[in-house]
Design a protein around this motif. Structure first.
Motif, PDB file in Angstrom:
ATOM      1  N   GLU A  45      -7.571  -8.911   9.034  1.00  0.00           N
ATOM      2  CA  GLU A  45      -8.167  -7.595   8.844  1.00  0.00           C
ATOM      3  C   GLU A  45      -7.612  -6.826   7.656  1.00  0.00           C
ATOM      4  O   GLU A  45      -7.655  -5.613   7.609  1.00  0.00           O
ATOM      5  CB  GLU A  45      -8.038  -6.764  10.131  1.00  0.00           C
ATOM      6  N   ARG A  46      -7.080  -7.534   6.697  1.00  0.00           N
ATOM      7  CA  ARG A  46      -6.672  -6.891   5.461  1.00  0.00           C
ATOM      8  C   ARG A  46      -7.801  -6.999   4.437  1.00  0.00           C
ATOM      9  O   ARG A  46      -8.696  -7.813   4.578  1.00  0.00           O
ATOM     10  CB  ARG A  46      -5.379  -7.517   4.927  1.00  0.00           C
ATOM     11  N   ILE A  47      -7.729  -6.183   3.406  1.00  0.00           N
ATOM     12  CA  ILE A  47      -8.786  -6.120   2.401  1.00  0.00           C
ATOM     13  C   ILE A  47      -8.438  -7.014   1.214  1.00  0.00           C
ATOM     14  O   ILE A  47      -7.310  -6.995   0.727  1.00  0.00           O
ATOM     15  CB  ILE A  47      -8.960  -4.663   1.914  1.00  0.00           C
ATOM     16  N   PHE A  48      -9.410  -7.776   0.772  1.00  0.00           N
ATOM     17  CA  PHE A  48      -9.195  -8.649  -0.384  1.00  0.00           C
ATOM     18  C   PHE A  48     -10.388  -8.590  -1.315  1.00  0.00           C
ATOM     19  O   PHE A  48     -11.483  -8.185  -0.920  1.00  0.00           O
ATOM     20  CB  PHE A  48      -8.982 -10.094   0.074  1.00  0.00           C
ATOM     21  N   CYS A  49     -10.159  -9.018  -2.554  1.00  0.00           N
ATOM     22  CA  CYS A  49     -11.274  -9.205  -3.466  1.00  0.00           C
ATOM     23  C   CYS A  49     -11.972 -10.521  -3.092  1.00  0.00           C
ATOM     24  O   CYS A  49     -11.463 -11.288  -2.280  1.00  0.00           O
ATOM     25  CB  CYS A  49     -10.762  -9.260  -4.911  1.00  0.00           C
ATOM     26  N   ALA A  50     -13.104 -10.774  -3.703  1.00  0.00           N
ATOM     27  CA  ALA A  50     -13.873 -11.972  -3.358  1.00  0.00           C
ATOM     28  C   ALA A  50     -13.070 -13.246  -3.590  1.00  0.00           C
ATOM     29  O   ALA A  50     -13.236 -14.240  -2.888  1.00  0.00           O
ATOM     30  CB  ALA A  50     -15.164 -11.997  -4.168  1.00  0.00           C
ATOM     31  N   ASP A  51     -12.186 -13.198  -4.583  1.00  0.00           N
ATOM     32  CA  ASP A  51     -11.398 -14.389  -4.912  1.00  0.00           C
ATOM     33  C   ASP A  51     -10.345 -14.713  -3.860  1.00  0.00           C
ATOM     34  O   ASP A  51      -9.943 -15.859  -3.699  1.00  0.00           O
ATOM     35  CB  ASP A  51     -10.675 -14.195  -6.252  1.00  0.00           C
ATOM     36  N   HIS A  52      -9.854 -13.697  -3.164  1.00  0.00           N
ATOM     37  CA  HIS A  52      -8.719 -13.913  -2.277  1.00  0.00           C
ATOM     38  C   HIS A  52      -9.047 -13.776  -0.796  1.00  0.00           C
ATOM     39  O   HIS A  52      -8.163 -13.842   0.048  1.00  0.00           O
ATOM     40  CB  HIS A  52      -7.594 -12.931  -2.628  1.00  0.00           C
ATOM     41  N   VAL A  53     -10.313 -13.590  -0.471  1.00  0.00           N
ATOM     42  CA  VAL A  53     -10.643 -13.318   0.928  1.00  0.00           C
ATOM     43  C   VAL A  53     -10.569 -14.565   1.817  1.00  0.00           C
ATOM     44  O   VAL A  53     -10.375 -14.464   3.015  1.00  0.00           O
ATOM     45  CB  VAL A  53     -12.040 -12.642   1.041  1.00  0.00           C
ATOM     46  N   ALA A 104     -11.322  -0.627  -3.019  1.00  0.00           N
ATOM     47  CA  ALA A 104     -10.039  -0.803  -2.363  1.00  0.00           C
ATOM     48  C   ALA A 104      -9.342  -1.951  -3.065  1.00  0.00           C
ATOM     49  O   ALA A 104      -9.984  -2.946  -3.412  1.00  0.00           O
ATOM     50  CB  ALA A 104     -10.228  -1.123  -0.892  1.00  0.00           C
ATOM     51  N   PRO A 105      -8.037  -1.808  -3.310  1.00  0.00           N
ATOM     52  CA  PRO A 105      -7.345  -2.875  -4.020  1.00  0.00           C
ATOM     53  C   PRO A 105      -7.132  -4.091  -3.130  1.00  0.00           C
ATOM     54  O   PRO A 105      -6.894  -3.966  -1.929  1.00  0.00           O
ATOM     55  CB  PRO A 105      -6.020  -2.236  -4.422  1.00  0.00           C
ATOM     56  N   CYS A 106      -7.219  -5.252  -3.735  1.00  0.00           N
ATOM     57  CA  CYS A 106      -6.955  -6.501  -3.036  1.00  0.00           C
ATOM     58  C   CYS A 106      -5.531  -6.472  -2.476  1.00  0.00           C
ATOM     59  O   CYS A 106      -4.594  -6.008  -3.126  1.00  0.00           O
ATOM     60  CB  CYS A 106      -7.123  -7.652  -4.024  1.00  0.00           C
TER      61      CYS A 106
END
Ligand SMILES: [Zn+2]
Ligand SMILES: [Zn+2]
Ligand SMILES: [Zn+2]
Ligand SMILES: [Zn+2]
Length: 102
Positions: free
Chosen positions: A29-37, A8-10
């Protein structure tokens, strides 16, 4: 519980990195990459909900504090009134600090 589709895209507009293990912010509750979570990295607009949920662990107490108040014995979170081991059902106070088992 349904798993999200593979990858899933950040949600961070400048990033959009496709991550095979997307992380969900537990506040917005949005999806992020590890860098932006982390809250700060995506300027989370819902983080305050989480920050103010340092709920007292004592049964029946609804008090919340702005910062975590951890009991040094049982490592649970309490309000300022119940922070002392004698003021809550402390799971750690009765035990010896060093295990003698063995
Ligand atoms: Zn990202
Ligand atoms: Zn968020
Ligand atoms: Zn309390
Ligand atoms: Zn305790």
């Amino acid at each position: 519980m349904e798993l999200p589709d593979l990858g899933a895209p950040c949600s961070e507009a400048a990033c959009r990195r496709l991550d095979f293990l997307p992380l969900k912010c537990d506040a917005c509750e949005r999806i992020f990459c590890a860098d932006h979570v982390s809250y700060a990295r995506h300027r989370c607009t819902s983080a305050y909900k989480k920050i103010f949920t340092n709920k007292c662990g004592q049964a029946g107490c609804r008090q919340r504090e702005m910062m975590p108040v951890l009991c040094e014995q049982c490592r649970r979170n309490f309000c300022l009134k119940h922070r002392h081991p004698l003021d809550h059902d402390c799971a750690g106070a009765a035990r010896a600090p060093v295990s003698r088992a063995g």
